[in-house]
Design a protein around this motif. Structure first.
Motif, PDB file in Angstrom:
ATOM      1  N   GLU A 137      39.781  20.647  73.257  1.00  0.00           N
ATOM      2  CA  GLU A 137      38.480  20.669  73.966  1.00  0.00           C
ATOM      3  C   GLU A 137      38.205  20.272  74.915  1.00  0.00           C
ATOM      4  O   GLU A 137      37.097  20.368  75.462  1.00  0.00           O
ATOM      5  CB  GLU A 137      37.398  20.569  73.044  1.00  0.00           C
ATOM      6  CG  GLU A 137      37.638  20.544  71.686  1.00  0.00           C
ATOM      7  CD  GLU A 137      36.335  20.352  70.164  1.00  0.00           C
ATOM      8  OE1 GLU A 137      36.101  19.430  70.926  1.00  0.00           O
ATOM      9  OE2 GLU A 137      36.250  20.487  69.128  1.00  0.00           O
ATOM     10  N   THR A 138      38.633  18.929  75.065  1.00  0.00           N
ATOM     11  CA  THR A 138      38.434  18.677  76.264  1.00  0.00           C
ATOM     12  C   THR A 138      39.723  18.977  78.203  1.00  0.00           C
ATOM     13  O   THR A 138      38.555  19.003  78.508  1.00  0.00           O
ATOM     14  CB  THR A 138      39.227  17.234  76.638  1.00  0.00           C
ATOM     15  OG1 THR A 138      38.542  16.214  75.487  1.00  0.00           O
ATOM     16  CG2 THR A 138      39.246  16.780  77.712  1.00  0.00           C
ATOM     17  N   ILE A 139      40.794  20.091  77.403  1.00  0.00           N
ATOM     18  CA  ILE A 139      40.953  20.672  78.692  1.00  0.00           C
ATOM     19  C   ILE A 139      40.267  22.439  79.068  1.00  0.00           C
ATOM     20  O   ILE A 139      39.951  22.964  80.243  1.00  0.00           O
ATOM     21  CB  ILE A 139      42.455  21.156  78.270  1.00  0.00           C
ATOM     22  CG1 ILE A 139      42.782  19.624  78.338  1.00  0.00           C
ATOM     23  CG2 ILE A 139      42.763  22.035  79.043  1.00  0.00           C
ATOM     24  CD1 ILE A 139      44.440  20.030  78.027  1.00  0.00           C
ATOM     25  N   CYS A 140      40.395  23.152  77.752  1.00  0.00           N
ATOM     26  CA  CYS A 140      39.523  24.482  77.300  1.00  0.00           C
ATOM     27  C   CYS A 140      37.875  23.976  76.694  1.00  0.00           C
ATOM     28  O   CYS A 140      37.699  25.381  75.445  1.00  0.00           O
ATOM     29  CB  CYS A 140      40.831  24.953  77.424  1.00  0.00           C
ATOM     30  SG  CYS A 140      41.937  25.105  78.439  1.00  0.00           S
ATOM     31  N   PRO A 141      37.411  24.143  77.428  1.00  0.00           N
ATOM     32  CA  PRO A 141      36.324  23.975  76.289  1.00  0.00           C
ATOM     33  C   PRO A 141      35.572  25.447  76.016  1.00  0.00           C
ATOM     34  O   PRO A 141      35.099  25.185  74.802  1.00  0.00           O
ATOM     35  CB  PRO A 141      34.878  23.386  77.449  1.00  0.00           C
ATOM     36  CG  PRO A 141      35.746  22.615  78.825  1.00  0.00           C
ATOM     37  CD  PRO A 141      36.754  22.948  78.647  1.00  0.00           C
ATOM     38  N   ARG A 142      35.617  26.218  76.335  1.00  0.00           N
ATOM     39  CA  ARG A 142      34.991  27.743  75.980  1.00  0.00           C
ATOM     40  C   ARG A 142      36.198  28.228  74.936  1.00  0.00           C
ATOM     41  O   ARG A 142      35.834  28.606  74.192  1.00  0.00           O
ATOM     42  CB  ARG A 142      35.340  28.565  77.260  1.00  0.00           C
ATOM     43  CG  ARG A 142      34.029  27.984  78.130  1.00  0.00           C
ATOM     44  CD  ARG A 142      34.518  29.549  79.744  1.00  0.00           C
ATOM     45  NE  ARG A 142      33.698  29.355  81.000  1.00  0.00           N
ATOM     46  CZ  ARG A 142      32.933  29.501  81.932  1.00  0.00           C
ATOM     47  NH1 ARG A 142      34.361  30.568  81.966  1.00  0.00           N
ATOM     48  NH2 ARG A 142      32.043  29.577  83.075  1.00  0.00           N
ATOM     49  N   LYS A 143      37.508  27.594  75.445  1.00  0.00           N
ATOM     50  CA  LYS A 143      38.273  28.254  74.864  1.00  0.00           C
ATOM     51  C   LYS A 143      38.279  27.708  73.027  1.00  0.00           C
ATOM     52  O   LYS A 143      38.589  28.182  71.605  1.00  0.00           O
ATOM     53  CB  LYS A 143      39.432  28.121  74.932  1.00  0.00           C
ATOM     54  CG  LYS A 143      40.837  28.757  74.064  1.00  0.00           C
ATOM     55  CD  LYS A 143      42.295  28.942  74.693  1.00  0.00           C
ATOM     56  CE  LYS A 143      43.184  29.104  73.506  1.00  0.00           C
ATOM     57  NZ  LYS A 143      44.548  28.489  74.019  1.00  0.00           N
ATOM     58  N   ALA A 144      38.013  26.481  73.701  1.00  0.00           N
ATOM     59  CA  ALA A 144      37.061  25.381  71.999  1.00  0.00           C
ATOM     60  C   ALA A 144      36.102  26.176  70.804  1.00  0.00           C
ATOM     61  O   ALA A 144      36.523  26.415  70.340  1.00  0.00           O
ATOM     62  CB  ALA A 144      37.326  23.675  71.614  1.00  0.00           C
ATOM     63  N   LYS A 145      35.168  26.423  72.282  1.00  0.00           N
ATOM     64  CA  LYS A 145      33.870  26.542  71.443  1.00  0.00           C
ATOM     65  C   LYS A 145      34.354  28.491  70.804  1.00  0.00           C
ATOM     66  O   LYS A 145      33.682  28.497  69.667  1.00  0.00           O
ATOM     67  CB  LYS A 145      33.422  26.683  72.222  1.00  0.00           C
ATOM     68  CG  LYS A 145      32.334  25.640  72.924  1.00  0.00           C
ATOM     69  CD  LYS A 145      30.940  25.658  74.004  1.00  0.00           C
ATOM     70  CE  LYS A 145      30.696  24.919  74.758  1.00  0.00           C
ATOM     71  NZ  LYS A 145      30.169  25.154  75.485  1.00  0.00           N
ATOM     72  N   THR A 146      35.154  29.405  71.847  1.00  0.00           N
ATOM     73  CA  THR A 146      35.118  30.625  71.178  1.00  0.00           C
ATOM     74  C   THR A 146      35.827  30.587  69.571  1.00  0.00           C
ATOM     75  O   THR A 146      35.931  30.870  68.407  1.00  0.00           O
ATOM     76  CB  THR A 146      36.252  31.334  71.696  1.00  0.00           C
ATOM     77  OG1 THR A 146      35.473  31.793  72.816  1.00  0.00           O
ATOM     78  CG2 THR A 146      36.079  32.292  71.077  1.00  0.00           C
ATOM     79  N   GLU A 147      37.274  29.208  69.227  1.00  0.00           N
ATOM     80  CA  GLU A 147      37.794  28.798  67.800  1.00  0.00           C
ATOM     81  C   GLU A 147      37.110  28.442  67.193  1.00  0.00           C
ATOM     82  O   GLU A 147      36.719  28.943  65.854  1.00  0.00           O
ATOM     83  CB  GLU A 147      39.032  28.468  68.215  1.00  0.00           C
ATOM     84  CG  GLU A 147      40.216  28.584  69.690  1.00  0.00           C
ATOM     85  CD  GLU A 147      41.458  27.595  69.985  1.00  0.00           C
ATOM     86  OE1 GLU A 147      41.226  26.769  69.228  1.00  0.00           O
ATOM     87  OE2 GLU A 147      42.398  28.111  70.075  1.00  0.00           O
TER      88      GLU A 147
END
Length: 348
Positions: free
Chosen positions: A320-330
């Protein structure tokens, strides 16, 4: 005449061989130093990432453990930064003025600042062990500690820093400033120096390594006994998710403690044997001391990687810290209730 020529040739060959061996040894130590720098820089970046992750994902952790883990990451990052500077700096460099020369020689080149940070990291691990013990064995006391005000926590932190400064005060006397040059010899001379340094080395060993190691071993042994008792009880009064998260954090803390005992203990044991028993020659900058410092650095480098290995929730927070958008998608694609519990669990 021929005998003299033969002796001269033999002596010249011996000298050349020693020079070649010295060059080869220096080459390998340069490679070792570059490897150390790579490791310590990686540890510094990993600890900074851990701090940022813990700040951004504060809701996932209880207040007390979040503060302790943040402080551990900060101190470990400082240890890695200090180790990198010690390796890359010119040997026994001095700024060239009276005040600066004394500070750099007695605080920096003596590695007093470095070992003060290592000591601070050690006792922060003790506090983490104490927090784990209270969380599992004394939950009401843990709740009271978690409700401490910031002012009180700051006061406790000041006492901790003062205690670690006192525990490593002997390091300030391991170097000497002579004629504008810093030397790796005791700062004082006289008949009383040998017994003084003998007592000082024993004191440093006990305060910096033995007490933290024994305290953590005692706390985790009592904690392990309590966990075995809890496994025999079916109704724990807590959800399965909270128990799993608590178990993950406890395993993480135990692993970090084992790494501390194995890595930091190497140099401090050699420090004890070198100054007291004279079994080995222990001097600042020697191969034995370099390996010991590297292992002490390793203790601060590996902690973020241990967190990532044992705590799935920490790995998700890092993503979530490094890739916020990817974390939201997951998170939006999670359909299983079990996965949802695991990803949103709060570390108790």
């Amino acid at each position: 005449m021929s005998t003299e020529i033969f002796d001269s040739t033999t002596e010249l060959a011996t000298t050349m061989k020693k020079l070649n061996d010295t060059k080869e040894t220096s080459f390998w130590w340069e490679i070792f130093d570059y490897f150390q720098v790579t490791v310590t820089i990686s540890g510094f970046l990993a600890n900074i990432l851990t701090m940022v992750t813990l700040i951004k994902s504060a809701r996932r952790f209880s207040r007390l453990i979040k503060i302790l883990l943040q402080h551990q990451s900060l101190v470990d990052a400082c240890v890695c930064a200090s180790a990198t500077a010690l390796i890359l700096q010119p040997n026994m460099w001095l700024p060239g003025n009276i005040i600066g020369d004394h500070l750099i020689c007695y605080v920096w080149h003596s590695q007093a600042a470095y070992w003060g940070l290592v000591c601070l990291s050690s006792y922060n691990l003790v506090l983490i062990a104490l927090e784990r013990y209270l969380a599992i064995c004394r939950p009401f006391a843990h709740t009271r500690c978690s409700e401490c005000s910031r002012k009180r926590l700051s006061r406790y932190s000041a006492w901790l820093y003062a205690f670690c400064l006192f525990s490593t005060h002997g390091c300030y006397f391991l170097t000497r400033l002579t004629n504008g040059q810093c030397e790796s010899t005791p700062a004082f001379g006289g008949e009383w120096v040998t017994p003084y340094f003998t007592a000082l080395v024993i004191f440093t060993y006990i305060m910096t390594y033995l007490i933290p190691a024994l305290t953590m071993m005692l706390l985790y042994s009592m904690l392990g006994h309590q966990l075995r008792k809890r496994k025999e009880i079916f109704e724990l009064g807590q959800s399965e998710t909270i128990d799993r998260a608590t178990d993950q954090l406890t395993k993480t803390a135990v692993t970090v403690t084992i790494i501390f005992i194995l890595s930091v203990g190497y140099d401090l044991h050699y420090f004890l044997f070198g100054y007291n028993l004279h079994v080995i020659e222990y001097t600042i900058g020697s191969p034995v001391q370099k390996v010991g410092v590297f292992l002490s650095n390793l203790n601060s480098v590996v902690n973020p990687f241990v967190y990532a290995s044992f705590m799935p929730i920490y790995r998700k927070c890092v993503i979530e810290t490094i890739c916020p958008r990817k974390a939201k998608t997951e998170v939006s694609n999670i359909t299983s209730l079990r996965d949802m519990r695991n990803s949103t669990a709060t570390i108790a």
